[in-house]
Scaffold this active site. Sequence first.
Site, PDB file in Angstrom:
ATOM      1  N   ASP A   1      -0.473  20.956 -24.948  1.00 53.20           N
ATOM      2  CA  ASP A   1      -1.847  20.977 -24.465  1.00 53.20           C
ATOM      3  C   ASP A   1      -2.746  21.035 -25.693  1.00 53.20           C
ATOM      4  O   ASP A   1      -2.258  21.199 -26.813  1.00 53.20           O
ATOM      5  CB  ASP A   1      -2.048  22.223 -23.590  1.00 53.20           C
ATOM      6  CG  ASP A   1      -3.359  22.174 -22.805  1.00 53.20           C
ATOM      7  OD1 ASP A   1      -3.882  21.068 -22.581  1.00 53.20           O
ATOM      8  OD2 ASP A   1      -3.859  23.253 -22.435  1.00 53.20           O
TER       9      ASP A   1
ATOM     10  N   LEU B   1      -4.954  20.170 -31.951  1.00 51.53           N
ATOM     11  CA  LEU B   1      -3.703  20.310 -32.697  1.00 51.53           C
ATOM     12  C   LEU B   1      -3.402  19.062 -33.525  1.00 51.53           C
ATOM     13  O   LEU B   1      -2.969  19.164 -34.675  1.00 51.53           O
ATOM     14  CB  LEU B   1      -2.548  20.625 -31.742  1.00 51.53           C
ATOM     15  CG  LEU B   1      -2.576  22.026 -31.118  1.00 51.53           C
ATOM     16  CD1 LEU B   1      -1.450  22.182 -30.085  1.00 51.53           C
ATOM     17  CD2 LEU B   1      -2.456  23.121 -32.171  1.00 51.53           C
TER      18      LEU B   1
ATOM     19  N   HIS C   1      17.323  15.855 -28.068  1.00 49.56           N
ATOM     20  CA  HIS C   1      17.490  17.184 -28.588  1.00 49.56           C
ATOM     21  C   HIS C   1      18.641  17.884 -27.911  1.00 49.56           C
ATOM     22  O   HIS C   1      18.640  18.049 -26.698  1.00 49.56           O
ATOM     23  CB  HIS C   1      16.194  17.923 -28.214  1.00 49.56           C
ATOM     24  CG  HIS C   1      15.834  18.992 -29.143  1.00 49.56           C
ATOM     25  ND1 HIS C   1      16.351  20.246 -29.051  1.00 49.56           N
ATOM     26  CD2 HIS C   1      14.995  18.998 -30.201  1.00 49.56           C
ATOM     27  CE1 HIS C   1      15.837  20.987 -30.017  1.00 49.56           C
ATOM     28  NE2 HIS C   1      15.013  20.260 -30.723  1.00 49.56           N
TER      29      HIS C   1
END
Lengths: 215, 215
Positions: free
Chosen positions: A66, A71, A135
């Site tokens: 978010d 960011l 991952h």
Amino acid sequence: MKPLLQIALDHTDLVSALDTVHRVKDYVDVVECGTILCFCEGIKTVSVIKTLCPEKIVVCDLKCCDAGEILAKQAFSAGAKWMTVVCAAPLATMITTKKIADSYQGEIQIELFGNWTFEDAKEWVKNGITQAIYHRGRDAQAAGQGWSQSDLDKMKRLSDLGIGLSVTGGITPESISTFKDINVKVFIAGRALSAAADPKKAATQFREQIDKYWD
Amino acid sequence: MKPLLQIALDHTDLVSALDTVHRVKDYVDVVECGTILCFCEGIKTVSVIKTLCPEKIVVCDLKCCDAGEILAKQAFSAGAKWMTVVCAAPLATMITTKKIADSYQGEIQIELFGNWTFEDAKEWVKNGITQAIYHRGRDAQAAGQGWSQSDLDKMKRLSDLGIGLSVTGGITPESISTFKDINVKVFIAGRALSAAADPKKAATQFREQIDKYWD
């Protein structure tokens, strides 16, 4: 294209991370400021790493969910070329983050955890996102979960959608051949490089395996 | 129990965050070191906030997806009482993180994004996890997506499973009544408190609405 080799810096302090950088940077293509390191020391780690490795691709592994705009501005202005966004993030976050990435000629990477679907993946591709991270989680790994045929099948389907995959989770030179049928963009190694007595030799072993299976 | 009031600190630098802390801490129950702040300034923000607000619950909004043990140790040893884990994280990560939380008499909160299911939620409860965060994402919010009946129905079902909910995403005193049928544990406010000319008055408006709808 041949897969690149990435070192993941998952230290809890910058000084230990820099020790690893100093020892391995000449043998890798990509340097990752891991989530742990970013959280422990803050975004300045990206600037520090980029300053010390100006010719390398620097990844900021923020695992953004978010607030993509803020960011992403932090990560890319600090010198990151790639930044991670979690697959569970709203599509709006991915689009916002990608827009900032584009303005820095950077890219975002979708980090695959949990219940993502191939319908999601098609949306990512439709929105110009071309990288994802497959991952085997550290905790899943610790719980003894290995790479399965299901993992490999999913990776193949993602490759076939045009997504370049970074593969991570206890990758060693011996495990490289597991992925030979997949369009791997990057192999991410952590301790296999950073804890090696001779990082150059360890990196060479990775490259030899990569050369054996990819043109 | 009456819902608590939480201030989210989502600043990009510690000094601005501290300015907000200074102005609003006397009027809230919980102080959140937001993801943005943690990433920009590092985990030290949690220690700083806990030092300045020793009597408040401090939340470290790490949105952990992996490496739960290391991240949880960092967060709880720095003084966090609660820490967030993303719903997309492997169950192994949640369990590991909760174990560390328990050892500090802390709790983890599952942050709900994307494709989680009620089957997942039952697993969380079965593993002793009792808090979740229901999130109208910042980017979803910016894209004009509001609170829907579907959101409220999901919240109700989660409450009924025994999960205490923190509700976040543009919460104002006016929106409190929307959630009156839900077992809300915490209302998380950001700018509604931090940007208020008179934070005490703004907090009082929140409390009045809370008192009106919860015993």
